[in-house]
Design a protein around this motif. Structure first.
Motif, short mmCIF file in Angstrom:
data_model
loop_
_atom_site.label_atom_id
_atom_site.label_comp_id
_atom_site.label_asym_id
_atom_site.label_seq_id
_atom_site.Cartn_x
_atom_site.Cartn_y
_atom_site.Cartn_z
N ASP A 119 0.81 -1.23 0.00
CA ASP A 119 0.00 0.00 0.00
C ASP A 119 0.84 1.28 0.00
O ASP A 119 0.30 2.39 0.09
N GLY A 120 2.17 1.13 -0.07
CA GLY A 120 3.03 2.30 -0.18
C GLY A 120 3.38 2.98 1.13
O GLY A 120 3.96 4.08 1.12
N ARG A 121 3.07 2.36 2.25
CA ARG A 121 3.45 2.94 3.54
C ARG A 121 3.57 1.85 4.60
O ARG A 121 2.98 0.78 4.47
N LEU A 122 4.37 2.16 5.60
CA LEU A 122 4.51 1.28 6.77
C LEU A 122 3.95 2.07 7.94
O LEU A 122 4.57 3.02 8.42
N SER A 123 2.74 1.70 8.39
CA SER A 123 2.03 2.46 9.40
C SER A 123 2.53 2.16 10.81
O SER A 123 3.29 1.23 11.04
N ARG A 124 2.06 2.98 11.77
CA ARG A 124 2.41 2.76 13.18
C ARG A 124 1.91 1.40 13.67
O ARG A 124 2.62 0.70 14.39
N ILE A 125 0.69 1.06 13.27
CA ILE A 125 0.12 -0.24 13.70
C ILE A 125 0.98 -1.38 13.17
O ILE A 125 1.27 -2.35 13.90
N GLU A 126 1.41 -1.29 11.91
CA GLU A 126 2.27 -2.33 11.33
C GLU A 126 3.61 -2.37 12.06
O GLU A 126 4.19 -3.44 12.27
N GLY A 127 4.12 -1.20 12.45
CA GLY A 127 5.36 -1.14 13.21
C GLY A 127 5.22 -1.84 14.56
O GLY A 127 6.10 -2.58 14.99
N ILE A 128 4.10 -1.61 15.22
CA ILE A 128 3.83 -2.24 16.52
C ILE A 128 3.70 -3.76 16.36
O ILE A 128 4.16 -4.53 17.21
N ILE A 129 3.08 -4.19 15.25
CA ILE A 129 2.96 -5.64 14.97
C ILE A 129 4.35 -6.26 14.83
O ILE A 129 4.62 -7.35 15.36
#
Length: 305
Positions: A119-129
């Motif tokens: 999706d073109g981004r690494l979100s905070r939620i994905e970082g926490i995962i």
């Protein structure tokens, strides 16, 4: 002056890695912990300190290209060059636990990262995962270490304070030397007018991976291939789960389409490395040479991209 400081950085990396391996191996024997566990945890995280410093600082300053390309580039370098050179120096038998657990984990989390990049981004939620995955992995390592304590081998074991001093002193030299190499290499590269993404994938990635390279080579020359392979694979897992996880948790990262391609190449290289290690349960010298040639091909691709 930049070239002189670059040379000093290399010297610090080499001697620091030598002390770090000696201290870590001695600590493993004192604690009756398999050296492969030490390689996958203490040594892997220690030698990944330059990547952590560069990527987290890049995320804080908004330099997303460096933050992501540094990790992806470093992991490609670790898998193909670090393991490749160690195998080429002296073919070695692959550790059963690394084959059954750590190499598959490395492939799975790289595939997950590719999916996150779509999706073109690494979100905070994905970082926490990713950070949660790191916590689970470390827990697994601790449980494994407690279950697989081994008797100390007949070899020189340093006193605990000296072992810890070697680890701490070696780590400081490795981190300082790695940062010095990266800083001066970036200045030299920037003078030639190359892009930030290219610098991140090559100069910075290789520079921050020098601790893994030197530490693994030193371990291989000392006959400790478990520490060498464990260090490279453990560093890759740490780079994705902790460094990218922490970077994204601090500041969501924008992902270039080129980074997705590089991540797919990283996934392919991880699968190839696993197949090499799985066949005959060894890494031969010709397989090591093949890994190095694949990296040369990847670098050529970056130049023409």
């Amino acid at each position: 002056m930049e070239y002189l400081l670059l040379l000093i950085g290399f010297m610090l990396l080499i001697k620091g890695a030598d002390f770090f391996v000696e201290g870590s191996s001695s600590l493993a024997k004192i604690l009756k912990v398999p050296s492969v566990i030490i390689g996958l945890t203490i040594v892997a995280m220690g030698t990944s300190a330059p990547e952590a410093s560069v990527s987290i600082n890049a995320a804080l300053s908004g330099s997303n290209d460096i933050a992501i390309s540094n990790v992806v580039g470093s992991n490609i370098f670790n898998g193909l060059v670090v393991v490749g050179i160690c195998a080429f120096i002296a073919g070695f038998s692959t550790n059963r636990d690394i084959l059954k657990r750590d190499m598959p984990v490395n492939i799975i989390i790289t595939a997950i990262l590719c999916f996150m990049f779509i999706d073109g981004r690494l979100s905070r939620i994905e970082g926490i995962i990713l950070l949660a995955g790191m916590a689970a992995y470390i827990t697994c390592m601790i449980i494994s270490a407690l279950k697989n304590r081994e008797e100390a081998e007949d070899c020189k074991i340093m006193p605990l304070p000296k072992s810890l001093l070697y680890i701490a002193g070696g780590l400081i030299a490795v981190i300082f030397g790695g940062n010095l190499v990266v800083d001066k290499a970036c200045i030299i590269a920037a003078n030639f007018g190359v892009s930030q993404n290219f610098i991140g994938l090559t100069i910075v990635a290789i520079g921050t991976s020098l601790p893994e390279l030197v530490t693994s080579i030193v371990a291989t020359r000392k006959g400790d291939s478990g520490l060498a392979l464990g260090n490279a694979i453990g560093s890759n897992i740490f780079n994705i789960l902790f460094i990218l996880g922490m970077s994204a948790a601090i500041q969501p990262l924008h992902v270039l389409s080129e980074s997705l391609i590089d991540c797919i190449i990283l996934l392919a290289s991880g699968i190839v490395l696993f197949l090499f290690a799985f066949t005959k349960k060894t890494m031969s010298r010709w397989e090591g040479a093949a890994c190095i040639l694949m990296y040369v091909g990847y670098t050529a691709y970056l130049f023409v991209r």
